[in-house]
Design an enzyme around this catalytic site. Structure first.
Site, PDB file in Angstrom:
ATOM      1  N   GLY A  17       6.209 -26.099 -10.843  1.00 21.06           N
ATOM      2  CA  GLY A  17       5.799 -27.443 -10.476  1.00 21.06           C
ATOM      3  C   GLY A  17       5.996 -28.413 -11.613  1.00 21.06           C
ATOM      4  N   GLY A  19       4.121 -32.176 -13.265  1.00 26.20           N
ATOM      5  CA  GLY A  19       3.030 -33.129 -13.226  1.00 26.20           C
ATOM      6  C   GLY A  19       3.200 -34.193 -14.288  1.00 26.20           C
ATOM      7  CB  VAL A  24       3.772 -25.587 -14.390  1.00 19.35           C
ATOM      8  CG1 VAL A  24       3.054 -24.246 -14.463  1.00 19.35           C
ATOM      9  CG2 VAL A  24       2.832 -26.718 -14.783  1.00 19.35           C
ATOM     10  CE  LYS A  38       0.632 -29.325 -17.308  1.00 16.14           C
ATOM     11  NZ  LYS A  38      -0.507 -29.687 -16.449  1.00 16.14           N
ATOM     12  CG  ASP A 131      -6.472 -34.435 -13.486  1.00 15.18           C
ATOM     13  OD1 ASP A 131      -6.814 -35.158 -12.525  1.00 15.18           O
ATOM     14  OD2 ASP A 131      -5.288 -34.122 -13.716  1.00 15.18           O
TER      15      ASP A 131
END
Length: 496
Positions: A17, A19, A24, A38, A131
């Site tokens: 993914g 962000g 990641v 990450k 978060d």
């Protein structure tokens, strides 16, 4: 980065993914285990202040206990790349699952407990998540796992003034004080917990959707919309979403309230969650392509998309069958507290049921039918004491004795789910009726035994009952389904 095959000692397998902070990857550690790596955005890693704080924040994150979290395993720099390594969690994120359907019942409550447990572990380490949102909660086969705790703090080292748009992941899950630019605190994480649980249970963020400014205005000024949220969990969510952080419960208080016991340890709560969680898999997930292999390196196949798991046996009746009513609401967290006691004792809950109900030479189905079986991690002796008509109802009474050597908790295993401590799924099946008859309910309460919140050790004995309505008057024999304890065929119905 796509062409880069290694970061530090970790071999990148495929991208998972992307962000605001970076990318990641699924990666392989030197010892062969799978991890998540990450990598931070290069412009962040180039800043001296970021590099100084990165090690400090990563070390703080490593102190977080692994309970209901994806623990931080390593962190470092590889040239101009800052990277953070966490345990790899197999499973979809909460957002992917809720997009198909909200969570309900035991899984919704297990999610609420699990995320509160993760926050307790995070806060005990002196870290604030900042978060917490659906994409930062992964649904593993053994329960929810919270990721990316404390990492959002590193965004403040990018050199730009702190702004709402930059300092948050999703405005709908921020606390009012964080939306105003005030320092993040554990109480802010609790607000995010309430918003996340509301979303999980309804499929909608409690402050709606729209532009950043619009949603932030609602977070600060409007009451949350919680229509459709399970009434058993709504009061705690409302408290967590209080605009005043001083009036919100702590993560520990959320755990204690939901599990019905003071000062619950995070390791114990984690075991309770895993005992009550049913794995969920989103339908037809989009395949993620692996990185291009390094020349001479064999490529690793990407797993095929998972298919949905079948329904839990007994939870969805077959066509033509009528299931039992929903679990009682009078003690919403009592059944999971039973799991807490069982977990604290280290009791095994894997079931291996043997049903020798009709030994040779016995007249099967007499009111004194007996059996000995392996269930709930121990050896149990089961005896039907009576099955008798009482006016327009039929009362079933039976005794279970633990004749083994292990603790064998039964609460939560004979009801309509892991959070139902009654014996509401025990049923009678008259010949020719075609559907089970479950215990009667009055005022949302099962007319049946509510099992005690206590261990069931060797030598202990429980006498249980259930009252049934609608059993045909001409039914003189029925099959008795005791769920975990098996089915006893052709039991005689006597007159009282």
């Amino acid at each position: 980065m796509e062409a880069q095959r290694r970061v530090g000692p970790y071999t990148l397998v495929r991208k998972l993914g992307e962000g605001g902070m970076g990318l990641v990857y699924l990666a392989e550690a030197p010892d062969g285990r799978r991890v998540a790596v990450k990598t931070m955005r290069p412009e962040l890693a180039a800043r001296e202040e970021f590099r100084r704080r990165f090690g400090k924040e990563a070390e703080a994150a490593r102190r977080v206990a692994r309970f209901c979290t994806a623990p931080v395993l390593d962190a470092g720099f590889d040239g101009g790349t800052a990277y953070l390594v966490t345990e790899y969690v197999e499973g979809p994120d909460l957002a992917a699952v809720v997009r198909q359907a909200p969570l309900t019942g035991a899984n919704l409550e297990a999610l609420a407990v699990g995320v509160a447990t993760a926050l307790a572990a995070i806060h005990q380490a002196g870290v604030v998540h900042r978060d917490l949102k659906p994409s930062n909660v992964l649904l593993s086969p053994v329960g929810p796992r919270v990721i990316d705790f404390g990492i959002a703090q590193l965004a403040d080292t990018a050199g730009a003034p702190a702004t709402v748009a930059r300092s948050m992941g999703t405005p709908a899950y921020m606390s009012p004080e964080q939306a105003k630019g005030e320092p993040a605190t554990p109480a802010g994480d609790i607000f995010s917990w309430g918003a996340l649980v509301a979303y999980a249970g309804t499929g909608r963020p409690p402050f709606g959707t729209g532009g950043v400014a619009e949603v932030v205005y609602r977070v600060i000024n409007h009451a949350p919309v919680l229509d459709g949220l399970d009434e058993r969990i709504r009061p705690l969510v409302e408290r967590a979403l209080d605009k005043d952080p001083a009036r919100r419960p702590t993560a520990q208080q959320l755990m204690d309230r939901m599990l019905g016991r003071a000062e619950v340890a995070v390791d114990t709560a984690t075991r309770v969650v895993s005992d009550t969680w049913t794995p969920v898999v989103p339908q037809s997930p989009a395949p993620v392509m692996p990185l291009s292999p390094t020349p001479g390196t064999p490529s690793r196949p990407t797993p095929s998309p998972s298919t949905p798991l079948p329904p839990t046996p007994g939870m969805s009746p077959s066509p033509g069958l009528t299931g039992p009513p929903a679990a009682p609401r009078k003690r919403p967290w009592t059944p999971i507290a039973v799991g807490l006691l069982a977990a604290a004792l280290g009791a095994a809950v894997t079931l291996a049921v043997v049903r020798p109900w009709e030994p040779p030479g016995n007249d099967a189905g007499t009111p004194a039918a007996r059996s000995t079986l392996q269930a709930a991690g121990s050896t149990l002796s089961v005896q039907i004491d009576s099955l008798a008509r009482q006016g327009g109802t039929v009362r079933l009474q039976w005794t279970v004795k633990n004749v083994g050597t292990e603790n064998a908790p039964l609460a939560g295993k004979l009801g309509g789910g892991a959070l139902d401590s009654t014996v509401s799924r025990v049923n009678l099946i008259p010949p020719g009726v075609g559907r089970p008859i479950y215990p009667a309910w009055k005022d949302k309460t099962c007319a049946c035994t509510d099992l005690p919140m206590a261990p069931f050790p060797a030598g202990a004995q429980l006498r249980m009952y259930a009252i049934f309505e609608g059993v045909p008057q001409d039914a003189d024999r029925v099959d008795v389904d005791l769920v975990l304890l098996g089915v006893i065929r052709n039991v005689a119905v006597s007159s009282s």
